[in-house]
Structures are given as C-alpha cells and as structure tokens.
Design a protein around this motif. Structure first.
Motif, PDB file in Angstrom:
ATOM      1  N   ARG A  47      16.702  -9.138 -11.739  1.00  0.00           N
ATOM      2  CA  ARG A  47      16.369  -7.933 -10.983  1.00  0.00           C
ATOM      3  C   ARG A  47      16.811  -8.075  -9.535  1.00  0.00           C
ATOM      4  O   ARG A  47      16.544  -9.073  -8.869  1.00  0.00           O
ATOM      5  N   GLN A  48      17.503  -7.058  -9.036  1.00  0.00           N
ATOM      6  CA  GLN A  48      17.951  -7.022  -7.645  1.00  0.00           C
ATOM      7  C   GLN A  48      17.144  -5.957  -6.917  1.00  0.00           C
ATOM      8  O   GLN A  48      17.105  -4.801  -7.343  1.00  0.00           O
ATOM      9  N   ALA A  49      16.480  -6.341  -5.837  1.00  0.00           N
ATOM     10  CA  ALA A  49      15.596  -5.408  -5.132  1.00  0.00           C
ATOM     11  C   ALA A  49      16.102  -5.022  -3.755  1.00  0.00           C
ATOM     12  O   ALA A  49      15.545  -4.130  -3.123  1.00  0.00           O
ATOM     13  N   GLU A  50      17.143  -5.705  -3.267  1.00  0.00           N
ATOM     14  CA  GLU A  50      17.601  -5.473  -1.895  1.00  0.00           C
ATOM     15  C   GLU A  50      19.036  -4.948  -1.922  1.00  0.00           C
ATOM     16  O   GLU A  50      19.923  -5.558  -2.522  1.00  0.00           O
ATOM     17  N   PHE A  51      19.235  -3.824  -1.237  1.00  0.00           N
ATOM     18  CA  PHE A  51      20.537  -3.175  -1.235  1.00  0.00           C
ATOM     19  C   PHE A  51      20.903  -2.769   0.190  1.00  0.00           C
ATOM     20  O   PHE A  51      20.028  -2.550   1.032  1.00  0.00           O
ATOM     21  N   ALA A  52      22.206  -2.683   0.430  1.00  0.00           N
ATOM     22  CA  ALA A  52      22.695  -2.195   1.722  1.00  0.00           C
ATOM     23  C   ALA A  52      23.800  -1.187   1.471  1.00  0.00           C
ATOM     24  O   ALA A  52      24.703  -1.434   0.655  1.00  0.00           O
ATOM     25  N   LEU A  53      23.719  -0.049   2.131  1.00  0.00           N
ATOM     26  CA  LEU A  53      24.776   0.951   2.060  1.00  0.00           C
ATOM     27  C   LEU A  53      25.828   0.586   3.095  1.00  0.00           C
ATOM     28  O   LEU A  53      25.520   0.420   4.286  1.00  0.00           O
ATOM     29  N   TRP A  54      27.078   0.499   2.635  1.00  0.00           N
ATOM     30  CA  TRP A  54      28.138  -0.078   3.467  1.00  0.00           C
ATOM     31  C   TRP A  54      29.395   0.763   3.373  1.00  0.00           C
ATOM     32  O   TRP A  54      29.844   1.100   2.277  1.00  0.00           O
ATOM     33  N   PHE A  56      27.210  -1.364   7.996  1.00  0.00           N
ATOM     34  CA  PHE A  56      26.047  -1.205   7.135  1.00  0.00           C
ATOM     35  C   PHE A  56      25.126  -0.197   7.823  1.00  0.00           C
ATOM     36  O   PHE A  56      24.696  -0.439   8.959  1.00  0.00           O
ATOM     37  N   TYR A  57      24.850   0.911   7.168  1.00  0.00           N
ATOM     38  CA  TYR A  57      24.098   1.951   7.865  1.00  0.00           C
ATOM     39  C   TYR A  57      22.688   2.159   7.315  1.00  0.00           C
ATOM     40  O   TYR A  57      21.923   2.938   7.854  1.00  0.00           O
ATOM     41  N   ALA A  58      22.322   1.479   6.240  1.00  0.00           N
ATOM     42  CA  ALA A  58      20.947   1.560   5.727  1.00  0.00           C
ATOM     43  C   ALA A  58      20.690   0.387   4.796  1.00  0.00           C
ATOM     44  O   ALA A  58      21.557  -0.007   4.009  1.00  0.00           O
ATOM     45  N   THR A  59      19.484  -0.169   4.891  1.00  0.00           N
ATOM     46  CA  THR A  59      19.012  -1.184   3.954  1.00  0.00           C
ATOM     47  C   THR A  59      17.933  -0.543   3.081  1.00  0.00           C
ATOM     48  O   THR A  59      17.050   0.149   3.591  1.00  0.00           O
ATOM     49  N   ILE A  60      18.031  -0.773   1.781  1.00  0.00           N
ATOM     50  CA  ILE A  60      17.067  -0.198   0.839  1.00  0.00           C
ATOM     51  C   ILE A  60      16.378  -1.327   0.085  1.00  0.00           C
ATOM     52  O   ILE A  60      17.048  -2.163  -0.524  1.00  0.00           O
ATOM     53  N   LEU A  61      15.060  -1.345   0.148  1.00  0.00           N
ATOM     54  CA  LEU A  61      14.262  -2.338  -0.560  1.00  0.00           C
ATOM     55  C   LEU A  61      13.493  -1.615  -1.661  1.00  0.00           C
ATOM     56  O   LEU A  61      12.740  -0.673  -1.381  1.00  0.00           O
ATOM     57  N   VAL A  62      13.681  -2.037  -2.905  1.00  0.00           N
ATOM     58  CA  VAL A  62      13.027  -1.401  -4.046  1.00  0.00           C
ATOM     59  C   VAL A  62      11.878  -2.292  -4.502  1.00  0.00           C
ATOM     60  O   VAL A  62      12.099  -3.421  -4.931  1.00  0.00           O
ATOM     61  N   HIS A 107      10.144  13.846 -16.438  1.00  0.00           N
ATOM     62  CA  HIS A 107      10.818  13.107 -17.511  1.00  0.00           C
ATOM     63  C   HIS A 107      11.948  12.213 -17.001  1.00  0.00           C
ATOM     64  O   HIS A 107      13.030  12.159 -17.596  1.00  0.00           O
ATOM     65  N   THR A 108      11.709  11.520 -15.914  1.00  0.00           N
ATOM     66  CA  THR A 108      12.741  10.645 -15.379  1.00  0.00           C
ATOM     67  C   THR A 108      12.094   9.426 -14.735  1.00  0.00           C
ATOM     68  O   THR A 108      10.891   9.193 -14.913  1.00  0.00           O
ATOM     69  N   VAL A 109      12.894   8.646 -14.029  1.00  0.00           N
ATOM     70  CA  VAL A 109      12.398   7.468 -13.329  1.00  0.00           C
ATOM     71  C   VAL A 109      12.655   7.639 -11.842  1.00  0.00           C
ATOM     72  O   VAL A 109      13.501   8.432 -11.422  1.00  0.00           O
ATOM     73  N   VAL A 110      11.934   6.877 -11.054  1.00  0.00           N
ATOM     74  CA  VAL A 110      12.096   6.936  -9.609  1.00  0.00           C
ATOM     75  C   VAL A 110      11.931   5.527  -9.044  1.00  0.00           C
ATOM     76  O   VAL A 110      11.058   4.774  -9.484  1.00  0.00           O
ATOM     77  N   ALA A 111      12.802   5.174  -8.126  1.00  0.00           N
ATOM     78  CA  ALA A 111      12.713   3.873  -7.469  1.00  0.00           C
ATOM     79  C   ALA A 111      11.800   4.005  -6.257  1.00  0.00           C
ATOM     80  O   ALA A 111      12.096   4.757  -5.321  1.00  0.00           O
ATOM     81  N   ASP A 112      10.675   3.292  -6.308  1.00  0.00           N
ATOM     82  CA  ASP A 112       9.753   3.242  -5.173  1.00  0.00           C
ATOM     83  C   ASP A 112      10.407   2.357  -4.121  1.00  0.00           C
ATOM     84  O   ASP A 112      10.451   1.137  -4.255  1.00  0.00           O
ATOM     85  N   SER A 113      10.943   2.980  -3.089  1.00  0.00           N
ATOM     86  CA  SER A 113      11.850   2.289  -2.171  1.00  0.00           C
ATOM     87  C   SER A 113      11.381   2.382  -0.732  1.00  0.00           C
ATOM     88  O   SER A 113      10.547   3.226  -0.372  1.00  0.00           O
ATOM     89  N   TRP A 114      11.975   1.516   0.080  1.00  0.00           N
ATOM     90  CA  TRP A 114      11.728   1.501   1.515  1.00  0.00           C
ATOM     91  C   TRP A 114      13.076   1.450   2.212  1.00  0.00           C
ATOM     92  O   TRP A 114      13.909   0.594   1.907  1.00  0.00           O
ATOM     93  N   ILE A 115      13.288   2.384   3.132  1.00  0.00           N
ATOM     94  CA  ILE A 115      14.586   2.500   3.790  1.00  0.00           C
ATOM     95  C   ILE A 115      14.456   2.029   5.234  1.00  0.00           C
ATOM     96  O   ILE A 115      13.540   2.442   5.966  1.00  0.00           O
ATOM     97  N   ILE A 116      15.374   1.177   5.633  1.00  0.00           N
ATOM     98  CA  ILE A 116      15.358   0.577   6.961  1.00  0.00           C
ATOM     99  C   ILE A 116      16.696   0.873   7.626  1.00  0.00           C
ATOM    100  O   ILE A 116      17.753   0.785   6.975  1.00  0.00           O
ATOM    101  N   PRO A 117      16.703   1.246   8.917  1.00  0.00           N
ATOM    102  CA  PRO A 117      17.968   1.486   9.612  1.00  0.00           C
ATOM    103  C   PRO A 117      18.897   0.279   9.501  1.00  0.00           C
ATOM    104  O   PRO A 117      18.457  -0.868   9.475  1.00  0.00           O
TER     105      PRO A 117
END
Length: 1186
Positions: A979-986, A993-999, A1009-1019
């Motif tokens: 499982r990967q929980a840490e992402f960066a938009l690049w 890198f303009y946003a870090t996303i932690l799931v 009827h879908t799924v959702v990633a409970d996430s935290w967005i950091i500048p």
C-alpha cells in the motif's frame, strides 16, 4: 389531471423502497438549512440515512424540513408509525421490534403487540388536525391537510381492527395474506431475481445468487434471517402489509425485498467472495449489516427528535397523501396567493386539494416551506413522464446555485437503456434545458461522482432485454453562478418562427405514440424487443394539458411575441399529418391552450356569443351566459362497467378517454377526471351544479363511474346533436380488447342532451359544493417585475433542432465606454469561465453571463458604434458528442452562495460516516475495486488511453486526469503491491511539485456506490515538503493542462467534505475566486485552496508525518470521476483484464505515453528511467525473469 387516466385494474403497494438510500442534502453546503420535497416518497429510508449521513459544521445538526408526498396513504401511515415509534421514550431498546414491524410480513407476538399498542395511541390523535397538533408527535410529524390525516388514520384503524378479529376472521385474514404471498412466489420461483443487486454497488456481481435466494426466502417466511439463534417465531400477518390503496386485497409489489433500500457493499467489501460464488452463506452477514444500518440511522433520528419541541427539533416531516403533480400545483398556488387549486387530489378522487391554512397561508405563524432547495422525485418519471414532472417542480425549486432537483428512471426506454433519458427529454438536451431553465449538472461537467457500476455489471450479466436500468440525474438552474429573481421578466429570447417550430417538434415527440409509422416500425424489430416495445406502448404519460402547461412554463423563461408563436404553432398542428389521431385531439389542444392563458386568434367571448346566436344549440338554451369553457360530465352505469371490468383489468392499465361524436366529427379528450359514486345534480343553466358522493370501494363497489372533462363551449355548440362517450385508448398493448369493445374501443356513449347520463356544467363537480370553475387558469402567475438589461438571444441551427449560438447585446452607457466605442477603439471579448465572458472596449469592461457554456474564442462581434452597442454572438459548446479536450479546468465549477462555496457536479460526503474496508488477500476473491475504478474510463477513453496522444493531436486531459486518480486509488488500496499512502503531484515540464497528498484510508461512499480516498492535501512548496517525515513518495506526473485541472479540482475535493466554517478572511472571498490563482497551473507558491481548513482534525497525521504535516494539511475526499452514461458509452466486460492499470507506468500510473518494459520480467512497464529506479525497491520482490 395532466396525466392520462389509467384504468385502476392493477395497483401495487410499495411498502419498502427498491433502491438504496441516498443522502438528500449531498449537494447543499453545510451552512444551509434543508427544505426538502420528496415526491412519490415511498418508505422513509432517504430521510433516515440523511439524518445519519448529513454533514454538520457545529455540534448542532442541520435543520431538516422534509415534505413527503405519496399517492398511497398506506405508505404514509407506515412512515408516520415509524417516526412516532422513534419519538417515544426507550425507542433504542425496541429497535429490533421496530425493524420487524416495518420490514417483516410476519410478526412475532411481541412485535405485533407493540404495533397494536402504537396504533391504539395514534387512532385518537387522527380525529382532527387539532387533536394531532395537540398530541405528543406534532413536533416530529405534521399533516399538510385534514384529508391526509383522515386517510392515514383510516389505515391505523384497519391495523388496529385486526386485533379484534374473531377466530374465523383471523383465519380468513391469514389465509388471504398467505395466498397473496404464494402468488408472488409462483411468479418468481423459477428465475433469478436481481432487483437488490444494485444496492451492492460495485460488488453487485458477487451478490447475484445471494440476493435472489434472500428474496425467495423472504417471500416464503415473511422475515429476514440474520442467523441469530434468538429469533422468535413469526406467525402473525403484519397488518401494515395487508391494506393499501387497492383495499384489503394483498397488493404488495412482487419485487419487494427489505434489503433493497440499504447498502449491501458494507457487508461484502472485505468478504473475499469469489465471483463464481453460488452459495447463500453470505445472506446472514448481509442481513446483519442491513439491520445495523437501520439501527444507526434510527438512532440518528432519535437524537434529533426526542426531548425537543416543534421549534427546537432538527427534523420535521410533513405528510401529504395525493398525486404528486396536483400537490406541486397546489404548493405553487400558495406561492401566488391563489384562492383555490384547480386540481383534484389524485386520479379517481373528486376532492380538491385543500392545504392546512395554519401551515399554508400568508398569515401562518410558522409557515411550511413552499419552495425547496432539494426536490427528490424518486422514479416518478417512469409513471408520470419527465416533462409533466419538470413543469410542476421547477417553479418550486429555490433560486440558489446549490438547489437541486433529482429525477430517477428505472424503466428503460428507447434503443439504449443508458440513453433512455434523452428520449424522455423530448428534444435536444441543451435546447430543452434553455427552455425549461434547468440542466443536468453532469451534462455540463462531463463527469459524475456517482457510480452506475451496478447497472453496467447487471447489463453484462443479463441479456439485452433488461427490464430495469437505474439512472439518476441532478438538475440545477441554468443561471448557476448568477442567481436571478425567478419572477423577473424572461432572460432569454427566441425568434418567434424558430420557437414555434421547436415547440411543434416537442409536440410531435410528446405524442409520438400517435405516429402510425413508429407503431409499424415495431414489427420490424426482433421478437423479444418488439414484445417489450408493445408492452410499453401503453405507458403514455402526456395529454394536451401536459403540453399546454409546458408551454406556460416556457413562457416564463422566454421573451418573444407569444401571440405569434401560438398562431404559428396552431397552424403547424392543424396541418400535421404525422400523428394519425392528432386532429381528433385538436379541440382539446385549443381548450387547454386557452386554460393555460394563451390567446387563440379565432376564440373569444364575442366569438362564443356569435356562434351561439347562429347555431342556437338546445344544450345551452337555458343558459343566460355561456362561458368560453364548460365541463361535460358523463355517468357510466355500473352494469356497463361490470361487463368489461375483468377484461380491462387483464389488459393491465389501459388508458381511458372521452369522445364527442357528431356526424363525421370525432373529438377525443385525454385530460379527464374519473371516480366511482353517485352524482347529485341541482339547478338549471349556468347555475347547474353537481356534487359527487364518492364510493371509496372503487372498482370493487357497485356505484356507477363518473367522468368529466373541460371543453370549449363552441365545440359543444357545433356538436350538440351528437354523443359523448367513454372509450379505451387504442394502443398496441390493448388490441386484445377490440374483440370485446369493437374497433372504436367504446365502453359507453349517450346523447349529449340525455340528462340521465350527460350533463354540461359551468363548474367541474367535486365532493362538496366547493366546486371549481371550468375556466380556472392553469398558467403561471403574471409578474409586473421588469428585467434589467436585454435578454440573451438564442439562435437555432438550420435544422431547427438545437440552439446554435447565444447572442448578448451590451448597450454602452458608461461615458468613457461610449467615447471609446464611437472613437473607433478596438473591441475584444475574453472568456472568463465556460459561461462568462468579458467585453473590452479600450479601458471599458463589461462581464456577460450566458445561461450555458459558450465558446467566446470563436464568437462574432457586431459593433454598432453610432448606436453605441456591441453584440457578442457566441457558439454553444454543449454537445453529446464527446471528444478530446486539453483545457478542462472549466468543467470543475464552483461559485458562491451567500458567501459559501457551492459545488456544481460533485456531491458532498461526510467522511466519518463512510466505512473503511480492507481488501481480501485471497487470490480467488473477486477483485471488485480494480474494475470499479477502471469504469471511470468510458470505452472511448479506454481506446484513447491505449492509443496515446499522437503528434499534433489534442491531448485528452480528462483521460490524463483519470489516469492520475486511478494511480492514486489503486496504489493507496494496495492493488499494485504494498500500500502506498504518500503521493506528490509533479509537473516535469516545470520540475515543480505543487501538492502532496497523504491517504489515510480508502472508504466506501455507500450512497453513491463508489469509493473515496480519505486524504490530506499539503501545499507542495519545497520549504514545507522538505520538513515532512515521509520516507517514500509516489510522484504522479501531470503536464501543464492537467496541472491546471488539478488546481481547480483540489479545492472541490476539499470543499466536498468540509466540516469547518470558512473564516471571514477566507482567501476565496477576498479574491472572489475558487480556485485561487486560476491559470497558475503547477506553481507551488500559489496554493489554489484556502487556508481555513488547514490543521483542522489532523491529529491522525501528527504522529505519522510530524507537526509540519499536521499544521498545513487540509482534509479532502478524492474519488473517481465517472463518465456520464448518456453521453459516453460505459462498459467493462467481466472477462476483460483488469484494465486500465497494465497500460500505464507501474510507478506513476500514467498512460498515453511511450512505455518501456522491465528488461528482466517483461511484465511491468515504465514511462522513464527515473520511474523504474524509484519503483525498484517494490518491484524487485516480484521481478522474475521471463
């Protein structure tokens, strides 16, 4: 009634819902109160789930005021019973028995005792509105009319009466009940019942055999089995299932299953079931989950209603028993101060809607809502017709960007189930939206956050002759972003000729059942499809009153010379040869247009007097003054009905219509009212009145049938020597009746002058002397409010099928602007958003708001320097023909509503109410998440993704964006290894890198009827990123176009799950922009979301990622963006490989670019060497030489 009158031979009782519960407030900002109208409400599952899942930004829950309308008072009696049980003390201790009472057809002794005890308390309270108001439940449930309370109370008395049955009566009651259940079992015993599958959402395929087995067990035992050893024997028929609008005959619908209204995915997401599983072992687990959901929802209601007063309760439920169309017209009449409503409460009823004055009058101390920011119509469009529904509900929709009108379809129409809604609209969707004033939100955004996976799966598992296809649409005002006063002058204009042609096209589509060529075309289809089309041919929803009311509604939206429009339209109708029976309905068309407030050039009071003087008809000789419209009443003897009653009922629900025949004249009338009873007539001439004493036993009684309809008095003058009759409407579905009734399908006819059977009245008969005028206007109220500025002009294309362009005229009145324009300065136009443009004349600027998206880049400018105005002619951009687009940021729309950000096409979620799940490790378990997320790609997008972007072609940014979301969700769920929980938009082009996303969790968004990633967005700025305690980040590459899309999307993902208030200093409000810095793309220094939510609720991050993460993180709900089924073909065969992940870079997930396979195993591919190096630590564990 605007809907045709069906013979009431088959009336089913719907005690519980057949679709899973949704959160009614999912489109509303948490600051807004919720005034909700539910039409065809059925059971209260939506209310219960909303009370549980609604988002709150304070310790106090949002105020929910819900008005429920259902034509069957038995449904409302059950719902009221439930709410009163929940309002009583110690309700939580009795939830097991309450479940039994509401969902079991057979009851144990203790549950039956509780039911009878509650009924004994409710019956006295139903004596009058005053007794109900003074009772203990008025702060939770209130009644909209005395008739509603009387009808609901009637069922409580029936239920209570079963406790006094003697042994013989009790035995007969039980035998009849069991016989009714047995008939349903016979209907379904050899097949697989898939109705409840859709309630499992993405896990629908694994439920195929389990839900079918549960359905059959339920109809055998009458109870739900959760496997508990403490289950008490249930041998007593549940009275709440025994009585309905159909009387005391068992009428529960054959698709009824208690689990259908709940969310089955919660019990199955972590189960590890195999797709080929054919056992029923999962049934107890599903029932346990369903009962737990019911318990949680009820507890949420209990917390809202117990120990509260009418003023402090956060939940108020209002009940109304009657037809939805009539109720909406009554509510609108309240808004316009009408004295009475010109509609009957329901088909086969003669009472007029009379709402409680203490709630629905101008002087009411605490008035009930008469406009709503949520209108839920269930699947009434299947039964009433979409245009009938929209015409009466749009005027009740509160003028706010967040106000939403929901429609659902279950019965497929047309060639494609997914595109059936387009047939329901009766024309080009963009044009109809402009005419009506509302538009499906997903039509503009091109995506939806609600999943239709279950329907797609069910289609793939069954044959093409699917009997149901569930489609839910959210309609919003077209003036999104610039609310207007709905009583102002129209904001759009049309050419009269073009509008008349378009309205005639709508007319032909609404009455296409009268088109002989379309009837004959059915016989060229294959046998199964032809049979389905023949069966559905009797489902006709529109009468000429429907068309007249639609025109009256359009008149409130469109500015033009309406007299000319009606003249041209009438000429087209008279000359039409497409509709074989169109000419027979011409007199009814003219009558209904007159009642709707339109002027016919040849019809006036003077014309009536002239014709009467010339013809001197016997029928009006006793009249001093003949009004323009009168009512014809026909009494059909009971013995006539008795001869054909069984045949009519066997034919299903044939449509009845009245006819006036004289010589070669044949006039048909589909807008008729009917009831059984005795007609009491008094008076003469225009003072003649009639009162109906209703026989509530209906078709099971002995009273004659009384039908009535409005007609132009001139029609009667010319045909006064003829007959009036009742007939069955001829359709392919009723051809079997011709042997009994003859080619004319006539049930009964009598001379118009035979007062034994026929009467002509100035006023329509009701159940009291409070009669209603035949001439009471059906049209909208007139407004004296004038519009500021000029309306936007709509220009049709050459075919006149759809609007081609919108023209805005800007009068330059500013002195500096006038000088610049007359001085020859350059005039340019700039696109601000999909539906907004800015006109520049040197330093002068003017913002233009268009009702729907336009393309200002290709707009034409008409510059009148001497007359000092500029016209901007902008092409419309909305289309069903989806194609590649690079710039999609405008699809993610938001605006401000009373200072609060409002989303356009993304529903809100309460993340803490969305359950988490863990995927099974079993190799044989159904891999449901991968195809579910894969279905976020349409078939077109999947093909585009595999082809990639060819040199010189337009990049498909939607595909790139969905690729990134797919990568994030699949990696966070652990489908591609650990499982990967840490992402960066690049953005590699800018190396930023303009946003870090932690799931932190993947959750089930059950209602959608879908799924959702409970996430935290950091500048993504380096000074923040370097301080985060993150060992390994998966970088998701985004080009410039996608980076700009993410800039618009991230604030929406944050806003949709917000549980905090925006501050007065919120950057959104200061800059008047969401997102911040639009156009800044991947610039990490320009954060697109506000700081109001930063650091709130971040305790979960502090220990794992450090204080910097906790300080700067903002919670977000990231979910797939699904294609819109009626715009883009959706589908994924179950035998397909788990697409789309193998076609993308295994490290960053991106597709559509050249990929290189791992040289060692050849199984995984990368887009670059950097990605391969980053992924080696993970991949080396599974890398085996090919």
């Amino acid at each position: 009634m605007s809907h045709p009158l069906f013979w009431p031979g088959r009336i089913f009782f719907y005690p519980v819902g057949n679709t899973s519960a949704i959160c009614l407030t999912e489109e509303l900002p948490p600051e807004h109160k919720a005034d909700v109208l539910i039409l065809g409400c059925g059971d209260p599952r939506h209310i219960l789930y909303t009370a549980y899942a609604d988002t709150s930004i304070s310790n106090e829950p949002r105020k929910l005021d819900v008005t429920c309308c259902d034509t069957d008072a038995a449904v409302l009696a059950r719902n009221t019973l439930l709410f009163t049980l929940l309002a009583d003390d110690a309700a939580e201790d009795r939830l097991s028995s309450i479940w039994n009472i509401f969902y079991h057809m057979f009851l144990d002794e203790s549950s039956l005792s509780l039911l009878i005890e509650q009924c004994s308390k409710l019956v006295p309270l139903a004596e009058s509105l005053d007794s109900w108001r003074q009772g203990p439940y008025a702060h939770v449930v209130t009644m909209c009319s005395s008739d509603t309370l009387s009808e609901i109370g009637r069922f409580w008395k029936l239920w209570l009466g079963t406790s006094n049955f003697n042994a013989k009566q009790a035995k007969r009651f039980k035998e009849n009940f069991q016989s009714g259940m047995k008939n349903v079992r016979k209907r379904c015993e050899d097949g697989i019942v898939t109705t409840s599958m859709r309630s499992a959402g993405p896990l629908a395929p694994v439920t195929l055999f389990a839900v079918s087995e549960h359905f059959k067990r339920f109809w055998i035992t009458g109870v739900t089995d959760d496997g508990s050893p403490d289950t008490k024997p249930a041998n007593n028929p549940n009275p709440t299932f025994a009585f309905s609008l159909f009387g005391d005959e068992f009428a529960v619908h054959y698709g009824t299953d208690p689990i259908s209204g709940f969310h089955l995915a919660e019990a199955l997401a972590s189960s590890g079931l195999e797709l080929t599983n054919k056992t029923a072992s999962v049934i107890p687990k599903v029932v346990q989950a369903v009962r737990q959901q019911f318990s949680s929802w009820c507890k949420a209601v209990i917390r809202r209603v117990q120990n509260s007063s009418a003023s402090s309760a956060s939940l108020m439920v209002r009940m109304y028993a009657g037809e939805a169309l009539a109720f909406c017209q009554a509510l609108r009449a309240v808004n316009t101060s009408a004295v009475h409503t010109p509609v009957f409460t329901a088909p086969w009823r003669r009472s007029v809607v009379q709402l409680d004055d203490t709630l629905y009058s101008q002087s009411a101390p605490s008035p009930a809502p008469t406009s709503f920011n949520v209108i839920e119509t269930s699947n009434l469009l299947d039964h009433l017709g979409l245009q009938n529904l929209l015409t009466v509900t749009i005027p009740l929709l509160f003028d706010s960007p967040s106000s939403t009108l929901y429609t659902e379809a279950l019965l497929p129409v047309g060639d494609s189930p997914a595109k059936g809604i387009l047939d329901q609209v009766c024309g080009d969707l963009s044009t109809i939206s402009l005419l009506l004033g509302v538009v499906p939100s997903a039509y503009i955004s091109r995506f939806t956050t609600r999943s239709n996976t279950a329907e797609t799966m069910m289609l793939s598992l069954t044959d093409s002759s699917v009997s149901q296809y569930h489609e839910r649409l959210a309609w919003k005002h077209i003036n999104f972003g610039h609310p207007s006063n709905s009583l102002q002058e129209p904001e759009l204009s049309f050419s009269e000729t073009q509008l008349a042609r378009k309205l005639f096209d709508i007319y032909l589509r609404m009455f296409s059942d009268e088109d002989l060529s379309k009837r004959m075309a059915i016989f060229s289809l294959d046998k199964s499809k032809a049979q389905r089309m023949i069966q559905s041919s009797g489902l006709i929803h529109y009468s000429r009153r429907s068309f007249a009311l639609l025109l009256a509604h359009i008149k409130t939206k469109i500015h033009c010379d309406w007299n000319k429009v009606i003249n041209d339209l009438e000429a087209s109708i008279l000359q039409d040869r497409t509709l074989i029976t169109g000419s027979n309905f011409y007199q009814e068309t003219a009558c209904q247009l007159h009642l709707a407030g339109f002027c016919l050039p040849w019809f006036s009071p003077e014309h009536v007097r002239e014709v009467r003087s010339e013809e001197d008809p016997p029928i009006f000789r006793a009249w001093n003054t003949v009004p323009e419209v009168v009512t014809v009443v026909l009494v059909v003897p009971r013995h006539v009905i008795a001869k054909v009653q069984a045949d009519l009922s066997d034919a299903g629900t044939p449509i009845l219509q009245c006819e006036i025949r004289a010589d070669f004249k044949h006039n048909a009338f589909a807008c008729i009212s009917g009831s059984f009873g005795k007609l009491e007539v008094s008076g003469e001439g225009e003072n003649k009145v009639a009162v109906v004493v209703e026989d509530r036993t209906g078709i099971n009684g002995t009273s004659p049938l009384i039908v009535s309809f409005p007609v132009l008095s001139t029609t009667l003058i010319y045909t006064s020597g003829g007959t009036v009759g009742l007939a069955v409407r001829s359709t392919l579905a009723t051809t079997g009746l011709t042997q009994k009734l003859g080619l004319e399908m006539s049930l009964f006819k009598a001379p118009l002058t035979d007062e034994r059977y026929a009467h002509v009245l100035a006023k329509a008969p009701t159940t009291s002397n409070d009669t209603i005028s035949s001439e009471c206007s059906l049209g909208p109220p007139k407004s004296d409010t004038k519009r500021q500025g000029r309306p936007i002009h709509a220009e049709m294309d050459k075919s006149n099928m759809q609007v081609q362009s919108l023209t805005a005229r800007v009068d330059i009145v500013d002195p500096a602007g006038e000088a610049s324009l007359t001085g020859g300065c350059a005039v340019t136009v700039e696109q601000l958003s999909p539906n907004k443009a800015k006109l520049h004349v040197d330093q002068y600027e003017h913002v233009i708001s268009f009702p729907l998206p336009v393309d200002t880049a290709n707009a034409k400018l008409r510059i009148a320097r001497k007359s000092k105005y500029v016209e901007v002619v902008a092409p419309m951009t909305l289309t069903l023909n989806i194609k590649r687009e690079s710039k999609i940021a405008g699809n993610f729309r938001t605006t401000f509503d009373c200072g609060v950000p409002t989303l356009w096409s993304m529903h809100r979620v309460s993340l803490d109410r969305c359950p988490t799940f863990k995927l099974s490790k079993s190799r044989n378990a159904f891999d449901w998440l991968r195809p579910h997320v894969g279905l976020s790609f349409s078939q077109r997008e999947r093909a585009s993704r595999e082809r990639g972007t060819l040199p010189g072609s337009t990049p498909d940014t939607f595909v790139s964006l969905k690729d990134s979301l797919h990568c994030l969700l699949v990696s966070a769920a652990g489908l591609e290894g650990p499982r990967q929980a840490e992402f960066a938009l690049w953005n590699p082009d800018e190396d930023e890198f303009y946003a870090t996303i932690l799931v932190t969790d993947i959750r089930l968004d059950l209602g959608s009827h879908t799924v959702v990633a409970d996430s935290w967005i950091i500048p993504g700025s380096s000074d923040i990123r370097n301080k985060l305690k993150i060992a390994q980040v998966l970088s998701i590459k985004t080009d410039a176009y996608e980076s700009e899309a993410w800039r618009h999307l991230l604030p929406l993902f944050i806003e949709r799950c917000r549980t905090w208030k925006h501050k007065p200093s919120c950057e959104y409000l200061v800059d008047n922009s969401v997102p911040l810095y639009p156009g800044a793309g991947s610039d990490p220094k320009k954060v697109p979301w506000c700081s109001c939510g930063m650091g709130i609720g971040t305790e979960v991050l502090r220990e794992r990622y450090g204080s910097v993460a906790a300080k700067y993180a903002t919670r977000a709900a990231i979910s797939p963006l699904f294609p819109v089924s009626y715009m883009d073909k959706v589908g994924l065969n179950m035998d397909d490989p788990a697409e789309p992940s193998p076609t993308g870079c295994v490290a960053c997930g991106k597709g559509g670019v050249p990929l290189s396979a791992c040289a060692r195993c050849k199984k995984v591919k990368y887009c670059s060497k950097d990605c391969q190096v980053k992924d080696w630590k993970t991949h080396k564990k599974n890398c085996v030489s090919a």
